[in-house]
Motif scaffolding. Structure first.
Motif, short mmCIF file in Angstrom:
data_model
loop_
_atom_site.label_atom_id
_atom_site.label_comp_id
_atom_site.label_asym_id
_atom_site.label_seq_id
_atom_site.Cartn_x
_atom_site.Cartn_y
_atom_site.Cartn_z
N MET A 1 0.75 -1.35 -0.01
CA MET A 1 -0.17 0.14 -0.10
C MET A 1 0.93 1.32 0.13
N THR A 2 0.44 2.56 -0.75
CA THR A 2 1.16 3.33 -0.92
C THR A 2 0.93 4.52 0.27
N LYS A 3 1.91 5.27 0.54
CA LYS A 3 1.49 6.19 1.56
C LYS A 3 0.66 7.36 1.25
N PRO A 4 -0.20 7.53 2.07
CA PRO A 4 -1.48 8.77 1.68
C PRO A 4 -0.75 10.06 1.37
N PHE A 5 -1.39 10.58 0.55
CA PHE A 5 -0.83 11.95 0.12
C PHE A 5 -2.16 12.89 -0.17
N VAL A 6 -1.49 14.11 -0.30
CA VAL A 6 -2.43 15.26 -0.84
C VAL A 6 -2.02 15.75 -2.25
N ALA A 7 -3.05 15.92 -3.06
CA ALA A 7 -2.65 16.28 -4.44
C ALA A 7 -3.27 17.72 -4.38
N ILE A 8 -2.13 18.46 -4.98
CA ILE A 8 -2.37 19.85 -5.19
C ILE A 8 -2.59 20.30 -6.68
N LEU A 9 -3.55 20.39 -7.39
CA LEU A 9 -3.88 20.73 -8.62
C LEU A 9 -4.22 22.27 -8.96
N MET A 10 -3.26 22.93 -9.91
CA MET A 10 -3.30 24.43 -10.25
C MET A 10 -3.70 24.43 -11.74
N GLY A 11 -4.65 25.42 -11.89
CA GLY A 11 -4.97 25.57 -13.11
C GLY A 11 -4.21 26.18 -14.17
N SER A 12 -3.02 26.52 -13.43
CA SER A 12 -1.73 27.26 -14.34
C SER A 12 -0.69 27.13 -13.73
N ASP A 13 0.52 27.33 -14.12
CA ASP A 13 1.81 27.33 -13.48
C ASP A 13 1.93 28.78 -12.75
N SER A 14 1.02 29.74 -13.23
CA SER A 14 1.20 30.95 -12.71
C SER A 14 0.79 31.09 -11.22
N ASP A 15 -0.10 29.97 -11.13
CA ASP A 15 -0.67 30.05 -9.66
C ASP A 15 0.65 29.43 -8.26
N LEU A 16 1.73 28.90 -8.86
CA LEU A 16 2.65 28.42 -7.99
C LEU A 16 2.91 29.37 -6.98
N PRO A 17 3.47 30.63 -7.27
CA PRO A 17 3.78 31.41 -6.16
C PRO A 17 2.73 31.37 -4.92
N VAL A 18 1.57 31.34 -5.27
CA VAL A 18 0.60 31.30 -4.20
C VAL A 18 0.26 30.02 -3.61
N MET A 19 0.63 28.96 -4.27
CA MET A 19 0.28 27.55 -3.77
C MET A 19 1.50 27.14 -3.13
N GLN A 20 2.75 27.75 -3.42
CA GLN A 20 3.97 27.53 -2.72
C GLN A 20 3.67 27.54 -1.01
N ASN A 21 2.72 28.37 -0.69
CA ASN A 21 2.46 28.40 0.80
C ASN A 21 1.59 27.14 1.16
N THR A 22 0.88 26.66 0.23
CA THR A 22 0.26 25.14 0.75
C THR A 22 1.53 23.99 0.82
N ILE A 23 2.41 23.95 -0.02
CA ILE A 23 3.24 23.11 -0.19
C ILE A 23 4.08 23.17 0.91
N ASP A 24 4.74 24.37 1.09
CA ASP A 24 5.58 24.29 2.54
C ASP A 24 4.71 24.03 3.60
N VAL A 25 3.47 24.43 3.94
CA VAL A 25 2.87 23.94 5.22
C VAL A 25 2.47 22.40 5.22
N LEU A 26 2.12 21.97 4.05
CA LEU A 26 2.11 20.34 4.02
C LEU A 26 3.27 19.82 4.57
N LYS A 27 4.64 20.22 3.78
CA LYS A 27 5.83 19.55 4.11
C LYS A 27 6.28 19.72 5.41
N SER A 28 5.73 20.93 5.98
CA SER A 28 6.11 21.02 7.42
C SER A 28 5.47 20.13 8.47
N PHE A 29 4.34 19.51 7.95
CA PHE A 29 3.82 18.20 8.69
C PHE A 29 4.13 16.99 8.19
N ASN A 30 5.19 16.89 7.33
CA ASN A 30 5.81 15.63 6.49
C ASN A 30 4.70 15.06 5.86
#
Length: 169
Positions: A1-30
């Protein structure tokens, strides 16, 4: 069985600067994260394929960010019964207000948990996903609780510093 994960989908790569905040918080929780650019309008078949595949591989929560028409979260919610969190991106002439309405106005039975527009919403999407995972994971619940406590202690420290500054002014 694979490790549970969260998928982040963005409509455009221009959304990455905003969504980097999401990535950073999720990674802080491992929390394992997958990030993908896909469009409800331009690549609907690819979006559908990714969502069904990700769910089969252990995705527990989908976080979707989009601006303007912002139909990505709703489209994903129509494909899966996993929780979907929508992040309206602060773009376009209405600075994300159109995206907020497009994200939050879902028909009954196909919910999207919608957070604030922009950076604050992106962070809260990650915290909400962690809380969702914590329902079935005591370790995650403890980590979320510890993070809340650390935030409370930071506010108390800031107030103490302010009071000291005012006292000495």
């Amino acid at each position: 069985m694979t490790k549970p994960f969260v998928a982040i989908l963005m409509g455009s790569d221009s959304d990455l600067p905003v969504m980097q905040n999401t990535i950073d918080v999720l990674k802080s929780f491992n929390i394992t994260v997958e990030v993908k650019v896909t469009s409800a309008h331009r690549t609907p078949a690819a979006t559908h394929s990714y969502v069904t595949d990700a769910e089969a591989r252990g995705c527990k929560v989908f976080i979707c960010a989009a601006g303007l028409a912002a139909h990505l979260a709703g489209a994903v919610a129509g494909i899966t019964t996993r929780p979907v969190i929508g992040v309206p991106v602060d773009a376009g002439p209405l600075q994300g207000h159109d995206a907020l309405l497009s994200t939050v106005m879902m028909p009954a039975g196909v919910p999207v948990a919608t957070v604030a527009i922009g950076k604050a919403g992106a962070k809260n999407a990650a915290y909400l996903a962690a809380q969702m995972l914590a329902v079935a994971d005591d370790e995650m619940a403890a980590a979320v609780k510890a993070d809340r406590q650390a935030n409370a202690e930071a506010v108390i420290a800031k107030d103490k510093a302010l009071q000291e500054k005012l006292k000495n002014a």
